[in-house]
Write a protein that holds these residues in place. Structure first.
Motif, short mmCIF file in Angstrom:
data_model
loop_
_atom_site.label_atom_id
_atom_site.label_comp_id
_atom_site.label_asym_id
_atom_site.label_seq_id
_atom_site.Cartn_x
_atom_site.Cartn_y
_atom_site.Cartn_z
N THR A 57 3.48 2.57 -5.01
CA THR A 57 3.56 2.15 -3.53
C THR A 57 2.64 3.08 -2.92
O THR A 57 1.81 2.66 -2.00
N LEU A 58 2.61 4.43 -3.19
CA LEU A 58 1.75 5.43 -2.53
C LEU A 58 0.60 5.12 -2.95
O LEU A 58 -0.46 5.14 -2.06
N ALA A 59 0.18 4.91 -4.34
CA ALA A 59 -1.46 4.47 -4.70
C ALA A 59 -1.93 3.24 -3.84
O ALA A 59 -3.18 3.28 -3.65
N THR A 60 -0.86 2.28 -3.97
CA THR A 60 -1.61 1.00 -3.15
C THR A 60 -1.82 1.11 -2.00
O THR A 60 -2.54 0.27 -1.15
N SER A 61 -1.01 1.91 -1.29
CA SER A 61 -1.19 1.99 0.33
C SER A 61 -2.09 3.01 0.86
O SER A 61 -2.29 3.12 2.08
N HIS A 62 -2.81 3.67 -0.01
CA HIS A 62 -3.48 4.83 0.52
C HIS A 62 -4.82 4.77 -0.35
O HIS A 62 -4.96 4.46 -1.72
N ASP A 63 -5.70 5.13 0.23
CA ASP A 63 -7.19 5.52 -0.50
C ASP A 63 -7.06 6.77 -1.38
O ASP A 63 -7.95 6.70 -2.24
N ALA A 64 -6.52 7.76 -0.83
CA ALA A 64 -6.49 9.11 -1.49
C ALA A 64 -5.22 9.58 -1.23
O ALA A 64 -4.28 9.51 -0.34
N ILE A 65 -4.67 10.53 -2.25
CA ILE A 65 -3.49 11.22 -2.32
C ILE A 65 -3.73 12.53 -2.72
O ILE A 65 -4.62 12.94 -3.75
N ILE A 66 -3.41 13.39 -1.71
CA ILE A 66 -3.86 14.84 -1.85
C ILE A 66 -2.38 15.60 -2.18
O ILE A 66 -1.56 15.45 -1.06
N ILE A 67 -2.53 16.18 -3.20
CA ILE A 67 -1.15 16.63 -3.52
C ILE A 67 -1.24 18.48 -3.54
O ILE A 67 -2.41 19.29 -4.07
N ALA A 68 -0.54 19.18 -2.79
CA ALA A 68 -0.70 20.63 -2.63
C ALA A 68 0.72 21.31 -3.01
O ALA A 68 1.69 20.61 -2.25
N THR A 69 0.95 22.09 -3.87
CA THR A 69 2.32 22.61 -4.31
C THR A 69 2.15 23.77 -4.72
O THR A 69 1.00 24.33 -5.21
N SER A 70 3.06 24.74 -4.56
CA SER A 70 3.06 26.18 -4.95
C SER A 70 3.85 26.30 -6.15
O SER A 70 4.70 25.14 -6.64
N PHE A 90 -1.59 6.21 -10.56
CA PHE A 90 -2.66 6.59 -9.31
C PHE A 90 -3.77 6.08 -9.69
O PHE A 90 -4.75 6.37 -9.24
N GLN A 91 -3.98 5.21 -10.78
CA GLN A 91 -5.33 4.50 -11.35
C GLN A 91 -5.87 3.85 -10.21
O GLN A 91 -5.03 3.02 -9.47
N GLY A 92 -7.12 4.16 -10.01
CA GLY A 92 -7.95 3.38 -8.66
C GLY A 92 -7.55 4.08 -7.58
O GLY A 92 -8.10 3.50 -6.36
N CYS A 93 -6.72 4.88 -7.40
CA CYS A 93 -6.64 5.75 -6.20
C CYS A 93 -7.18 7.21 -6.23
O CYS A 93 -6.70 7.75 -7.24
N GLN A 94 -8.04 7.67 -5.31
CA GLN A 94 -8.43 8.91 -5.41
C GLN A 94 -7.55 9.88 -5.15
O GLN A 94 -6.50 9.64 -4.48
N HIS A 95 -7.38 10.94 -6.15
CA HIS A 95 -6.49 11.86 -5.95
C HIS A 95 -6.69 13.35 -6.29
O HIS A 95 -7.71 13.51 -7.09
#
Length: 111
Positions: free
Chosen positions: A50-63, A92-97
């Motif tokens: 759902t995240l991947a199809t709802s957005h053009d990109a997902i940026i993940i930042a974690t410590s 996340f295939q097809g979604c920039q990340h």
């Protein structure tokens, strides 16, 4: 304008603060429409696909903390990623990340 979701994991708040500042700069520059900045557990509740199809990109930042452990507010997201990997899925295939890791180099294992 492309829509981006920012997902973070942060034990002490440092990674959360840093990524929120970056997201604000991206919004101000008009480069991306940052839809939301949420912790990993909240993101996992929505489902990876759902995240991947709802957005053009997902940026993940974690410590990381202790000896490279993931933050508690990122556990569910990390677990969902592991489960997808074990099933040979690419949610996340097809979604920039992209992934930005924060860690403490004093430890042998860090992000």
């Amino acid at each position: 304008m492309p829509k981006a979701l920012v997902v973070f994991g942060s034990e002490s708040g440092t990674a959360e603060k840093a990524i929120k500042e970056l997201a604000a700069q991206w919004k101000a520059a008009g480069a991306w429409t940052v839809v939301d900045v949420i912790d990993g557990n909240a993101a996992a509740k929505q489902g990876l696909e759902t995240l991947a199809t709802s957005h053009d990109a997902i940026i993940i930042a974690t410590s990381s903390f202790r000896q490279g452990d993931a933050p508690y507010n990122y556990d569910d997201f990390l677990g969902a990623l592991y489960r997808a990997t074990f099933k040979a899925e690419s949610p996340f295939q097809g979604c920039q990340h992209a992934v930005l890791g924060f860690g403490d180099s004093h430890f042998d294992t860090y992000m």
